[in-house]
Design an enzyme around this catalytic site. Structure first.
Site, PDB file in Angstrom:
ATOM      1  CE1 TYR A  54      -4.646  -2.183   5.165  1.00  0.00           C
ATOM      2  CE2 TYR A  54      -3.703  -0.102   4.422  1.00  0.00           C
ATOM      3  CZ  TYR A  54      -4.291  -1.320   4.140  1.00  0.00           C
ATOM      4  OH  TYR A  54      -4.503  -1.692   2.828  1.00  0.00           O
ATOM      5  CB  SER A  69      -0.900   0.026   1.241  1.00  0.00           C
ATOM      6  OG  SER A  69      -1.562   1.271   1.378  1.00  0.00           O
TER       7      SER A  69
END
Length: 321
Positions: free
Chosen positions: A226, A213
């Site tokens: 995250y 990501s």
């Protein structure tokens, strides 16, 4: 005299630029459209879903079928296992892999309808698919998924680690141990368990592709846990690539920016979902079919045989400020 002349010359340049800037029309906030078909732009309808999120409930529906993408047997005879393969990026990857000649194993948590629709989409491409339901946090499930893949197709050539858990938390004090543990177990343990099980049966020429990501590159204040896992996935990718080099197994990572999938509407509040993706330079989120070709590229031995240990960001452009 020379110093004064230089200073005046610099002031003249400064004034010239200021005049030009003042005459330049202000940039319009327009989403970039450079694909084979137009893609949805914010604002989207306000919406929110309970975890883990369902693709069939999203409005607008994510675009995953890439109708203008023509397959050319880049993955002919291959078998791919995709975690989080029921929806979002996983579904789009499953469809394009099938179009390139691969059979697909769709691993998912609990989204039965989405998984069935992805299976049908793969079969519509003329390839076979099986669906496996379970939790990647569980080592036994990961081992069983690989065993079922071998039982169904005889071999495993491509592993896509894609399943993820994400929930925003604005203050570190509010990030509970349970929340933190859920994120790490899903995003790190799940990738590790699945890669460990797959590496035992993979042959030379196989490939592992992890979903990272942009948050693992740039960080994200409200996604502390995250972002940490995604940065860990990037490091895991490079480390595992070096370890599996002698086995002739390539390991790479795709690091997307905002993508229109169930992950975010099942996390963000409805108002935030409406504006999702508007802050990147392209002013819109990617659609899954815009990300999936990168996985084809990294899985295909014809296209990326000299690439391993790489992180490929697909984040909607750099700069703009």
């Amino acid at each position: 005299m020379a110093s004064k002349a230089t200073a005046q010359r610099q002031r003249d340049i400064q004034a010239e630029v200021a005049t030009a800037d003042a005459a330049t029309p202000k940039k319009r906030e327009v989403a970039m459209q450079a694909g084979a078909r137009p893609y949805p732009e914010p604002p989207f309808p306000k919406q929110h879903q309970p975890k883990p999120g369902a693709e069939f409930k999203l409005d607008p529906a994510p675009l995953y079928d890439a109708p203008f993408y023509l397959g050319s047997k880049k993955l002919a005879g291959k078998v791919a296992l995709i975690t989080g393969g029921d929806s979002g990026i996983g579904r789009a990857v499953a469809v394009l892999f099938a179009r390139e000649g691969a059979d697909v194993v769709i691993a998912h948590l609990s989204e039965d309808r989405d998984a069935a629709e992805t299976k049908a989409a793969v079969e519509n491409e003329g390839r076979s698919a099986i669906v496996i339901k379970g939790d990647v946090r569980n080592r036994a499930f990961c081992e069983d998924a690989v065993e079922q893949t071998i039982a169904a197709f005889g071999h495993l050539d491509v592993l896509i680690n894609n399943a993820a858990f994400q929930v925003h938390s604005k203050r570190i004090e509010d990030l509970s141990e349970e929340h933190f543990d859920e994120t790490l177990k899903t995003n790190l343990y799940g990738y590790f368990f699945m890669a460990q099980a797959a590496a035992k049966v993979m042959k030379a020429g196989s490939a592992i592709i992890n979903t990272g990501s942009v948050t693992g590159i740039e960080g994200s204040p409200a996604l502390l846990d995250y972002s940490m896992t995604k940065g860990g996935i990037h490091a895991f990718t490079r480390s595992l690539a070096g370890q599996l080099l002698e086995r002739h197994i390539r390991v790479n990572c795709v690091a997307p920016g905002p993508v229109w999938t169930p992950l975010n509407p099942s996390d963000k509040e409805a108002d935030d979902v409406s504006k999702f993706g508007s802050k990147v330079p392209m002013k819109r989120p990617a659609q899954p079919e815009e990300i999936a070709p990168a996985y084809v590229f990294l899985a295909s031995p014809q296209m990326s045989s000299y690439i391993t240990g790489e992180i490929l960001p697909i984040i909607g452009g750099y700069g703009g400020g």
